[in-house]
Motif scaffolding. Structure first.
Motif, short mmCIF file in Angstrom:
data_model
loop_
_atom_site.label_atom_id
_atom_site.label_comp_id
_atom_site.label_asym_id
_atom_site.label_seq_id
_atom_site.Cartn_x
_atom_site.Cartn_y
_atom_site.Cartn_z
N GLU A 156 0.83 -1.20 0.00
CA GLU A 156 0.00 0.00 0.00
C GLU A 156 0.87 1.25 0.00
OE1 GLU A 156 -2.40 -0.57 3.43
OE2 GLU A 156 -3.34 -2.37 2.62
N SER A 157 1.96 1.24 0.75
CA SER A 157 2.86 2.39 0.79
C SER A 157 3.51 2.63 -0.56
CB SER A 157 3.95 2.17 1.85
OG SER A 157 3.39 2.07 3.12
N GLU A 158 3.89 1.56 -1.24
CA GLU A 158 4.51 1.70 -2.56
C GLU A 158 3.52 2.29 -3.56
OE1 GLU A 158 7.71 1.38 -3.38
OE2 GLU A 158 8.01 1.02 -1.25
N ARG A 159 2.27 1.86 -3.50
CA ARG A 159 1.27 2.43 -4.42
C ARG A 159 1.05 3.91 -4.14
NH1 ARG A 159 -2.94 -2.50 -3.98
NH2 ARG A 159 -1.96 -3.87 -5.50
N LEU A 160 0.95 4.27 -2.87
CA LEU A 160 0.77 5.67 -2.50
C LEU A 160 1.96 6.50 -2.95
CD1 LEU A 160 -0.80 7.89 -1.04
CD2 LEU A 160 0.34 7.20 1.08
N ARG A 161 3.16 5.99 -2.75
CA ARG A 161 4.37 6.71 -3.17
C ARG A 161 4.38 6.91 -4.68
NH1 ARG A 161 9.18 3.76 -1.15
NH2 ARG A 161 8.30 4.45 0.81
N MET A 162 3.95 5.90 -5.43
CA MET A 162 3.91 6.01 -6.88
C MET A 162 2.95 7.12 -7.31
SD MET A 162 2.55 3.31 -9.73
CE MET A 162 0.87 3.51 -9.16
N TRP A 163 1.75 7.16 -6.71
CA TRP A 163 0.78 8.19 -7.09
C TRP A 163 1.24 9.58 -6.66
CZ3 TRP A 163 -2.20 7.45 -10.88
CH2 TRP A 163 -2.70 6.19 -11.16
N LEU A 164 1.89 9.70 -5.52
CA LEU A 164 2.41 11.00 -5.11
C LEU A 164 3.50 11.48 -6.05
CD1 LEU A 164 2.54 10.66 -1.22
CD2 LEU A 164 1.01 12.09 -2.57
N THR A 165 4.35 10.58 -6.47
CA THR A 165 5.42 10.94 -7.41
C THR A 165 4.85 11.37 -8.75
OG1 THR A 165 6.91 9.39 -6.33
CG2 THR A 165 7.52 10.10 -8.54
N LEU A 166 3.87 10.62 -9.25
CA LEU A 166 3.24 11.00 -10.51
C LEU A 166 2.54 12.35 -10.41
CD1 LEU A 166 1.74 7.60 -11.70
CD2 LEU A 166 3.66 8.84 -12.70
N SER A 167 1.88 12.60 -9.29
CA SER A 167 1.20 13.88 -9.10
C SER A 167 2.20 15.03 -9.02
CB SER A 167 0.37 13.85 -7.81
OG SER A 167 -0.62 12.88 -7.90
N ALA A 168 3.28 14.81 -8.31
CA ALA A 168 4.28 15.86 -8.16
C ALA A 168 4.99 16.19 -9.47
CB ALA A 168 5.31 15.45 -7.11
N THR A 169 5.15 15.22 -10.34
CA THR A 169 5.80 15.49 -11.62
C THR A 169 4.83 16.04 -12.65
OG1 THR A 169 5.48 13.19 -12.30
CG2 THR A 169 7.61 13.77 -11.31
N SER A 170 3.53 15.82 -12.47
CA SER A 170 2.58 16.31 -13.47
C SER A 170 2.40 17.83 -13.41
CB SER A 170 1.23 15.61 -13.31
OG SER A 170 0.65 15.95 -12.08
N VAL A 171 2.56 18.45 -12.24
CA VAL A 171 2.39 19.90 -12.12
C VAL A 171 3.47 20.65 -12.90
CG1 VAL A 171 2.39 21.84 -10.50
CG2 VAL A 171 1.11 19.76 -9.97
N PRO A 172 4.77 20.37 -12.71
CA PRO A 172 5.78 21.07 -13.52
C PRO A 172 5.67 20.74 -15.01
CG PRO A 172 6.82 20.01 -11.64
CD PRO A 172 5.40 19.56 -11.67
N LEU A 173 5.28 19.51 -15.32
CA LEU A 173 5.12 19.13 -16.71
C LEU A 173 3.99 19.95 -17.35
CD1 LEU A 173 5.87 17.27 -19.07
CD2 LEU A 173 4.18 15.65 -18.20
N ALA A 174 2.88 20.11 -16.66
CA ALA A 174 1.78 20.90 -17.18
C ALA A 174 2.19 22.36 -17.34
CB ALA A 174 0.57 20.79 -16.24
N ALA A 175 2.96 22.89 -16.41
CA ALA A 175 3.42 24.27 -16.52
C ALA A 175 4.35 24.44 -17.72
CB ALA A 175 4.14 24.70 -15.23
N ALA A 176 5.25 23.50 -17.93
CA ALA A 176 6.16 23.57 -19.08
C ALA A 176 5.39 23.47 -20.39
CB ALA A 176 7.21 22.47 -18.98
N LEU A 177 4.42 22.57 -20.45
CA LEU A 177 3.62 22.45 -21.67
C LEU A 177 2.80 23.71 -21.93
CD1 LEU A 177 2.40 18.74 -21.40
CD2 LEU A 177 4.12 19.69 -22.97
N ALA A 178 2.25 24.32 -20.88
CA ALA A 178 1.50 25.57 -21.05
C ALA A 178 2.42 26.68 -21.55
CB ALA A 178 0.85 25.96 -19.72
N PHE A 179 3.63 26.75 -21.02
CA PHE A 179 4.60 27.76 -21.48
C PHE A 179 4.94 27.55 -22.95
CE2 PHE A 179 9.01 28.96 -22.26
CZ PHE A 179 8.94 30.32 -22.00
N LEU A 180 5.21 26.30 -23.32
CA LEU A 180 5.55 26.01 -24.72
C LEU A 180 4.38 26.29 -25.65
CD1 LEU A 180 7.61 22.73 -24.30
CD2 LEU A 180 8.47 25.01 -24.89
N ALA A 181 3.17 25.94 -25.23
CA ALA A 181 1.99 26.21 -26.05
C ALA A 181 1.77 27.71 -26.20
CB ALA A 181 0.76 25.55 -25.44
#
Length: 97
Positions: A62-87
């Motif tokens: 359960e901890s590994e699954r939670l860690r995976m989702w937290l990591t994906l969430s944390a990386t999606s915010v900067p990725l979305a910002a970079a894509l918005a800047f490029l667009a």
């Protein structure tokens, strides 16, 4: 939980999804328990409480699954910002005049 623990209560390994096994050993005249993976060798710590050893192993998944989702969430915010800047740059939009 009884000492005759059915192996069905052990969840698969959080790393490789291999089959988990329960081992017992005697250390300084105390019976100790440890859960380990047959495939990758990941193991829990030795403990003198069988139920606690199984609970720790099962919570690890359960901890590994939670860690995976937290990591994906944390990386999606900067990725979305970079894509918005490029667009915006591609469309000729600017935050500054």
């Amino acid at each position: 939980m009884e000492k005759n623990l059915p192996f069905a209560l052990l969840k698969p390994c959080p790393c490789c999804r291999g089959k988990a096994e329960l081992s017992d050993m005697v250390v300084s005249e105390t019976q100790m328990w440890q859960v380990h993976c047959n495939r990758c060798g990941l193991s829990s710590e030795l403990d003198d409480d069988l139920e606690f050893s199984v609970q720790c192993w099962n919570r690890r998944l359960e901890s590994e699954r939670l860690r995976m989702w937290l990591t994906l969430s944390a990386t999606s915010v900067p990725l979305a910002a970079a894509l918005a800047f490029l667009a915006g740059s591609y469309l000729g939009l600017s935050l500054f005049s």
